[in-house]
Design a protein around this motif. Structure first.
Motif, PDB file in Angstrom:
ATOM      1  N   GLY A  95       0.801  -1.214   0.000  1.00 56.65           N
ATOM      2  CA  GLY A  95       0.000   0.000   0.000  1.00 56.65           C
ATOM      3  C   GLY A  95       0.836   1.267   0.000  1.00 56.65           C
ATOM      4  N   SER A  96       0.161   2.412  -0.069  1.00 58.46           N
ATOM      5  CA  SER A  96       0.865   3.691  -0.011  1.00 58.46           C
ATOM      6  C   SER A  96       1.360   3.993   1.395  1.00 58.46           C
ATOM      7  N   LEU A  97       0.763   3.351   2.394  1.00 59.19           N
ATOM      8  CA  LEU A  97       1.171   3.501   3.782  1.00 59.19           C
ATOM      9  C   LEU A  97       1.340   2.125   4.407  1.00 59.19           C
ATOM     10  N   PRO A 156      -8.506   1.294   0.223  1.00 60.58           N
ATOM     11  CA  PRO A 156      -7.592   1.077   1.350  1.00 60.58           C
ATOM     12  C   PRO A 156      -6.213   1.660   1.022  1.00 60.58           C
ATOM     13  N   GLU A 157      -5.527   2.134   2.055  1.00 57.65           N
ATOM     14  CA  GLU A 157      -4.189   2.688   1.864  1.00 57.65           C
ATOM     15  C   GLU A 157      -3.101   1.782   2.428  1.00 57.65           C
ATOM     16  N   ALA A 158      -3.487   0.851   3.272  1.00 56.48           N
ATOM     17  CA  ALA A 158      -2.506  -0.020   3.918  1.00 56.48           C
ATOM     18  C   ALA A 158      -3.012  -1.454   3.928  1.00 56.48           C
ATOM     19  N   CYS A 159      -2.078  -2.367   3.743  1.00 54.19           N
ATOM     20  CA  CYS A 159      -2.360  -3.784   3.932  1.00 54.19           C
ATOM     21  C   CYS A 159      -1.218  -4.367   4.750  1.00 54.19           C
ATOM     22  N   ALA A 184      -9.327   7.431   9.802  1.00 56.91           N
ATOM     23  CA  ALA A 184     -10.590   6.938   9.223  1.00 56.91           C
ATOM     24  C   ALA A 184     -11.114   5.756  10.033  1.00 56.91           C
ATOM     25  N   THR A 185     -11.497   6.019  11.268  1.00 61.08           N
ATOM     26  CA  THR A 185     -11.987   4.932  12.128  1.00 61.08           C
ATOM     27  C   THR A 185     -13.408   4.500  11.773  1.00 61.08           C
ATOM     28  N   ASP A 186     -14.024   5.177  10.797  1.00 55.76           N
ATOM     29  CA  ASP A 186     -15.338   4.744  10.333  1.00 55.76           C
ATOM     30  C   ASP A 186     -15.225   3.700   9.226  1.00 55.76           C
ATOM     31  N   THR A 200      -6.348   7.520   6.168  1.00 53.91           N
ATOM     32  CA  THR A 200      -6.721   8.926   6.191  1.00 53.91           C
ATOM     33  C   THR A 200      -8.197   9.108   5.841  1.00 53.91           C
ATOM     34  N   ILE A 201      -8.753  10.203   6.289  1.00 50.81           N
ATOM     35  CA  ILE A 201     -10.149  10.511   5.992  1.00 50.81           C
ATOM     36  C   ILE A 201     -10.241  11.014   4.550  1.00 50.81           C
TER      37      ILE A 201
END
Length: 218
Positions: free
Chosen positions: A59-61, A105-108, A129-131, A210-211
Motif C-alpha cells: 500500500g501507499s502507507l 484502502p491505503e494499507a495492507c 478513518a476509524t469509520d 486517512t479521511i
C-alpha cells in the motif's frame, strides 16, 4: 446499556472466501515483494520488546511500531528504505465488495505468525478513518481468533479461522478488542518452507488510514 449484539454489529466472517488457487496467488504476491520490503520484527513502544510476529506491508502507507516512534504509518520500509508495493488486485476487489466505504484502502499489513506466535487483545485505532472497516484474510495454518467488546476484558468469543477465510470488522465492531490466541501448526500446506521456514500463518489486513477528502461542489 449497549448489549453484546449492538457492539459486534458489522462483524462478519466469510468462510473460504478465497479458494486454494486464489490463496496461492495472494501468497505469491507476498513472496515476490520480500526482496525490497522483507519481513522484519517490530518492537513495542517504550519497552522495545519484540512482537512475536514478523511484518511487512503493501500500500501507499504501512503500519509499524518501534521503541523510538511508537505506533504509526510510514511510506517506506523501516530497514531497506524501499517504498511499499501496491496492494494486490484481489485484495482491492475484496475491499470494494465488502468494505462499504467511499475510498480505497491505503494499507495492507502482512503479519507472519510462526507456530508459537500470538497477538494480544487490541483495537486497531491508529487510523484517522476509524469509520472504515478493517478487513483481514487468513492464509496458512488455522488460528484461534478472539473477539471481545469495547473495553479491555469482559465477555469474549473465540472462533477458528482457516486458510482463505475473511474477517470484516465494520460498524460498531470496529471498536471491539480482538486478538489471536494461538496457531495450529501443520493444519495447512500452503506456506512453503523455502519462502516461509517453519510454516505458520500469514494474515493480510486492509485498512483505510486517512479521511477521504470531501468532493468539491460542481
Amino acid at each position: 446499556m449497549t448489549n453484546r449484539d449492538e457492539m459486534i454489529a458489522g462483524f462478519r466472517v466469510l468462510p473460504g472466501y478465497f479458494d486454494r488457487e486464489a490463496q496461492a496467488q495472494l501468497l505469491a504476491h507476498v513472496r515476490n515483494v520480500q526482496a525490497m520490503t522483507p519481513f522484519w520484527r517490530p518492537t513495542m513502544p517504550r519497552t522495545g520488546k519484540p512482537l512475536s510476529v514478523k511484518m511487512t506491508n503493501f500500500g501507499s502507507l504501512g503500519w509499524m511500531t518501534d521503541k523510538a516512534g511508537g505506533y504509526r504509518y510510514v511510506t517506506h520500509h523501516p530497514e531497506t528504505g524501499a517504498p511499499w508495493q501496491v496492494i494486490p488486485e484481489p485484495l482491492m476487489a475484496l475491499w470494494e465488495a465488502h468494505a462499504d466505504y467511499p475510498a480505497v484502502p491505503e494499507a495492507c499489513l502482512v503479519n507472519w505468525y510462526a507456530p508459537d506466535s500470538r497477538m494480544g487483545m487490541h483495537v486497531d485505532w491508529d487510523e484517522a478513518a476509524t469509520d472504515a472497516a478493517v478487513i483481514s484474510v487468513s492464509l496458512g495454518d488455522k488460528a484461534r481468533f478472539r473477539l471481545g467488546n469495547h473495553t479491555r476484558g469482559g465477555t469474549t468469543q473465540s472462533m477458528i479461522l482457516s486458510s482463505g477465510d475473511v474477517v470484516v470488522l465494520g460498524g460498531a465492531s470496529r471498536r471491539c478488542y480482538h486478538g489471536v490466541d494461538r496457531i495450529y501448526p501443520g493444519t495447512s500446506t500452503l506456506l512453503d518452507e523455502t519462502s516461509f521456514p517453519g510454516g505458520g500463518r500469514i494474515n493480510l489486513t486492509l485498512r483505510r488510514v486517512t479521511i477521504p477528502s470531501a468532493p468539491k461542489p460542481c
